[in-house]
Design a protein around this motif. Structure first.
Motif, PDB file in Angstrom:
ATOM      1  N   ILE A  21      -7.594  -1.210  -0.095  1.00 26.47           N
ATOM      2  CA  ILE A  21      -6.551  -0.288   0.374  1.00 26.47           C
ATOM      3  C   ILE A  21      -6.735  -0.011   1.866  1.00 26.47           C
ATOM      4  O   ILE A  21      -5.770  -0.007   2.633  1.00 26.47           O
ATOM      5  N   PRO A  54      -3.095   5.861  -4.004  1.00 26.13           N
ATOM      6  CA  PRO A  54      -2.848   4.413  -3.953  1.00 26.13           C
ATOM      7  C   PRO A  54      -3.607   3.644  -5.036  1.00 26.13           C
ATOM      8  O   PRO A  54      -3.119   2.621  -5.526  1.00 26.13           O
ATOM      9  N   THR A  57      -1.487   3.798  -7.954  1.00 28.67           N
ATOM     10  CA  THR A  57      -0.362   2.863  -7.777  1.00 28.67           C
ATOM     11  C   THR A  57      -0.774   1.456  -8.218  1.00 28.67           C
ATOM     12  O   THR A  57      -0.060   0.794  -8.997  1.00 28.67           O
ATOM     13  N   ALA A  91       1.372   0.921  -2.202  1.00 28.50           N
ATOM     14  CA  ALA A  91       0.213   1.819  -2.280  1.00 28.50           C
ATOM     15  C   ALA A  91      -0.082   2.431  -0.909  1.00 28.50           C
ATOM     16  O   ALA A  91      -0.344   3.632  -0.790  1.00 28.50           O
ATOM     17  N   GLU A  95      -0.085   6.487   0.507  1.00 29.15           N
ATOM     18  CA  GLU A  95      -1.208   7.102   1.219  1.00 29.15           C
ATOM     19  C   GLU A  95      -0.765   7.594   2.605  1.00 29.15           C
ATOM     20  O   GLU A  95      -1.244   8.621   3.087  1.00 29.15           O
TER      21      GLU A  95
END
Lengths: 348, 348
Positions: A21, A54, A57, A91, A95
């Motif tokens: 991420i 995220p 997600t 995602a 965030e």
């Protein structure tokens, strides 16, 4: 499975996805010109954060894909109808929205610290913080616009993202307005919590279902899962503030009470006739003793107020886990159940 | 046609559409709960404003529809490929974005007045103003998401709207950063103006072409028309600040110069060796005399700087009108040409 094992599984799942991420954020939110502005947009994102939303997600996507996670590419993620979307971008977008709300909230609440570092308006200045938040806001929409897949799904994701942002603003506005209200009800408080906090969880888990072209019942179930576990999280936060030792909490236990912050617990206690304003009226964060807090907590326990909040958090969590029956039964959907448990068990 | 007749036609066109646009705002941005928040979002919108950008949005639609305007329903507007879109919602969305930027800019610039009334942070408070701006931001996207028509077109409109908002933030950031720069070039200044001001004109006229399913060349031509006429507007604004009498201007003539605000004119003059900082260094808005301003303006005229800016504004306007050749030849496209002329001739 014990609470501890659940927590371990959740933290491992978060840990596995966090670096990906963070890489995703680097790609989708590059340091553009003017650099000072983009540094400010990245400042809080780089200061840390669990990447809970995220991660959720990605997990919904994985649950729906229902295949070996090692074969999945988040940037070219299979939809349930044979297409492909950039799930990682979705995602990241979530965030980025979260980060925008933190920056503007810190200005409004005049909070000097965030994630252990200075808040943006404190590190830079208020104008830069307003602008950094505004930039993240539009960047989140830009990023979401380019996830690919069916245009009607991307459009629906953006519709959900924008109505979510509106509700977050409404929730923040209610939160501020409630400070000057002395006739607040638990129902009004829960409505505020839903808008201010829970809707972004809802969007974080409903949007992947939308993008992956899942049936509307699955989208709705995911949204409810997010709303319910998000509300449970916030309610439990109020419980933990009173019941977890200061060292574990990372701040003074009972600080909400000392600062006269209304919570579901105090609102319930008022309805039970407890003189909430008198509980710690002589105390400050600096001067309060553990004995004084214990005495205050005991009165709230006698009124059943802590149990009331704890039960509501547990009921909401149980409900949220029921919603996961809409998903295929696999490791990712199990992790989403664990995540709901984790949200009300956090040891901090 | 004389300048005066052009202005008359433009003001009539704006006047005919302003009430409809105001009604559109009432419909698409209703006073919801929490009321104080939505009152704050509506406060600047209700204080006035010409509705230039949404008028341009409607005019591009009318030009493309190429039929008797009296037969057109802005809420069910014909696309060029036989569909229908809510063109009014798109126009409202643009005005809502404009309003968001004004509210946040006023906080950043600490401006007390806007459209003859108190700015939002002055009328309410800074937190409410931040939140009102944030709410308008997401509302604009919500409104745009629901214009109907082909999903890929709505998605493209939202992509354009979000990248436009990012550029506006970048432009505002550059504007602030430029205040502490002493080596600024005219090119950098023009880049800032394009992002801060012109891109929203670009979006206002490109988005209706996107939504009406027009060819990409028309979309691109409209965007360029908006960028060029928007830049011309801002450059001419700097010229007018020096050349229009204070009574007509509604503020002290030469105020940019007195306040050391860098403009295309001062940047050009510096390159010609003019001691710009010495021009009105002893003056304040209160103490300055007309003779002092005349002397300063004369030096800028001798350096060719005012003519340089005026010519650039005129050239950009001429270019922007060329772009309108992409549209059918009708009353609405004529009005868009008049609008470009009007933007550099405004008598205030």
């Amino acid at each position: 499975m014990t609470q501890n094992a659940t927590e371990k599984r959740v933290l491992a799942a978060i840990g596995q996805r966090r670096e990906l991420i963070n890489d995703g954020i680097d790609v989708d939110l590059p340091l553009a010109d003017p650099e000072r502005l983009y540094e400010a947009t990245r400042y809080i994102l780089e200061a840390g954060g669990k990447r809970l939303r995220p991660t959720a997600t990605l997990l919904v996507g994985e649950a729906l894909a229902d295949t070996d996670p090692s074969e999945l590419d988040y940037r070219a993620f299979p939809t349930v109808t044979g297409g492909e979307v950039d799930l990682m971008a979705a995602a990241v977008s979530i965030e980025v929205i979260q980060s925008f709300t933190l920056i503007h909230d810190d200005i409004m609440d005049d909070d000097d610290l965030r994630r252990g570092v200075k808040s943006v308006h404190n590190q830079y200045d208020t104008s830069t913080a307003i602008l950094a938040g505004d930039t993240l806001y539009s960047k989140a929409f830009e990023i979401m616009a380019d996830v690919g897949g069916k245009p009607e799904n991307t459009l629906e994701a953006m519709r959900l993202l924008s109505s979510t942002c509106t509700k977050i603003c409404e929730g923040q506005s209610l939160d501020v307005a409630f400070e000057s209200r002395d006739d607040l009800t638990p129902e009004e408080y829960l409505e505020m919590v839903e808008r201010k906090t829970a809707v972004l969880y809802g969007a974080a888990v409903a949007i992947p279902a939308v993008l992956l072209d899942a049936d509307q019942e699955i989208v709705d179930a995911m949204y409810q899962y997010g709303i319910e576990s998000g509300k449970a999280f916030q309610i439990q936060d109020d419980v933990l503030d009173l019941t977890v030792p200061s060292e574990e909490l990372g701040k003074q236990r009972g600080s909400d009470l000392i600062e006269n912050k209304e919570t579901l617990i105090t609102l319930h206690a008022r309805q039970q006739g407890v003189d909430v304003d008198g509980l710690l009226s002589q105390s400050t964060i600096e001067s309060v003793t553990e004995d004084e807090i214990d005495a205050a907590v005991e009165k709230l326990e006698d009124a059943g107020s802590i149990e009331y909040a704890r039960e509501m958090a547990e009921d909401l969590t149980a409900q949220s886990k029921e919603r996961l029956n809409a998903l295929p039964d696999n490791e990712a959907s199990d992790l989403l159940a664990d995540l709901a448990d984790y949200l009300i068990s956090r040891g901090y």
